[in-house]
Write a protein that holds these residues in place. Sequence first.
Motif, PDB file in Angstrom:
ATOM      1  N   ASP A 182       0.854  -1.174   0.000  1.00  6.86           N
ATOM      2  CA  ASP A 182       0.000   0.000   0.000  1.00  6.86           C
ATOM      3  C   ASP A 182       0.901   1.240   0.000  1.00  6.86           C
ATOM      4  O   ASP A 182       2.074   1.168   0.394  1.00  6.86           O
TER       5      ASP A 182
ATOM      6  N   ARG B 140       2.193  -2.633   9.601  1.00  7.77           N
ATOM      7  CA  ARG B 140       0.882  -2.938   9.012  1.00  7.77           C
ATOM      8  C   ARG B 140       0.559  -2.005   7.854  1.00  7.77           C
ATOM      9  O   ARG B 140       1.195  -0.974   7.668  1.00  7.77           O
ATOM     10  N   GLN B 141      -0.435  -2.433   7.078  1.00  4.61           N
ATOM     11  CA  GLN B 141      -0.990  -1.626   5.997  1.00  4.61           C
ATOM     12  C   GLN B 141      -2.453  -2.010   5.848  1.00  4.61           C
ATOM     13  O   GLN B 141      -2.881  -3.053   6.349  1.00  4.61           O
ATOM     14  N   GLU B 142      -3.206  -1.143   5.137  1.00  5.53           N
ATOM     15  CA  GLU B 142      -4.642  -1.390   4.992  1.00  5.53           C
ATOM     16  C   GLU B 142      -4.999  -2.210   3.757  1.00  5.53           C
ATOM     17  O   GLU B 142      -5.784  -3.130   3.825  1.00  5.53           O
ATOM     18  N   GLN B 143      -4.444  -1.847   2.565  1.00  8.05           N
ATOM     19  CA  GLN B 143      -4.829  -2.500   1.308  1.00  8.05           C
ATOM     20  C   GLN B 143      -3.623  -3.037   0.555  1.00  8.05           C
ATOM     21  O   GLN B 143      -2.789  -2.239   0.163  1.00  8.05           O
TER      22      GLN B 143
ATOM     23  N   SER C 103      -4.765  -5.986   3.236  1.00 10.37           N
ATOM     24  CA  SER C 103      -4.545  -6.067   4.676  1.00 10.37           C
ATOM     25  C   SER C 103      -3.268  -6.849   4.992  1.00 10.37           C
ATOM     26  O   SER C 103      -3.024  -7.931   4.436  1.00 10.37           O
ATOM     27  N   TYR C 104      -2.446  -6.271   5.877  1.00  8.19           N
ATOM     28  CA  TYR C 104      -1.179  -6.905   6.250  1.00  8.19           C
ATOM     29  C   TYR C 104      -0.814  -6.446   7.652  1.00  8.19           C
ATOM     30  O   TYR C 104      -0.988  -5.268   7.993  1.00  8.19           O
ATOM     31  N   SER C 105      -0.318  -7.373   8.438  1.00  6.29           N
ATOM     32  CA  SER C 105       0.180  -7.040   9.764  1.00  6.29           C
ATOM     33  C   SER C 105       1.182  -8.108  10.189  1.00  6.29           C
ATOM     34  O   SER C 105       0.904  -9.310  10.053  1.00  6.29           O
TER      35      SER C 105
END
Length: 101
Positions: free
Chosen positions: A41, A60-63, A65-67
């Motif tokens: 993202d 983390r990131q939103e698009q 989704s990743y953490s």
Amino acid sequence: MFNKTSNRYMTRSIAKEIHPEIAMRLWNLIDERKMEEDELDYLQVFELFIEDGKQLVLHRQEQPSYSKQWLIELKHTVPIPSTIWCIDDGQSQMMLFPTDY
């Protein structure tokens, strides 16, 4: 997003408050994801915590989704609590505090 050939910058507050060892480790986490051909993202979020004298990093990131989190032993500085963003606008990359935005 986050091509290694793009210019990378940091705000004055990051340069003043974040030890280069920590900043480089965060850029390296992005580079490792890129090498694994993960989809990145434009906004990468790093939440930093202190755990057992080590730097706990929640990345983390939103698009999409990743953490993921890492426990990193620092050699040249002490761990800190903070939140740091890395933003890629397509031409350059910027490391900043959310309050710098």
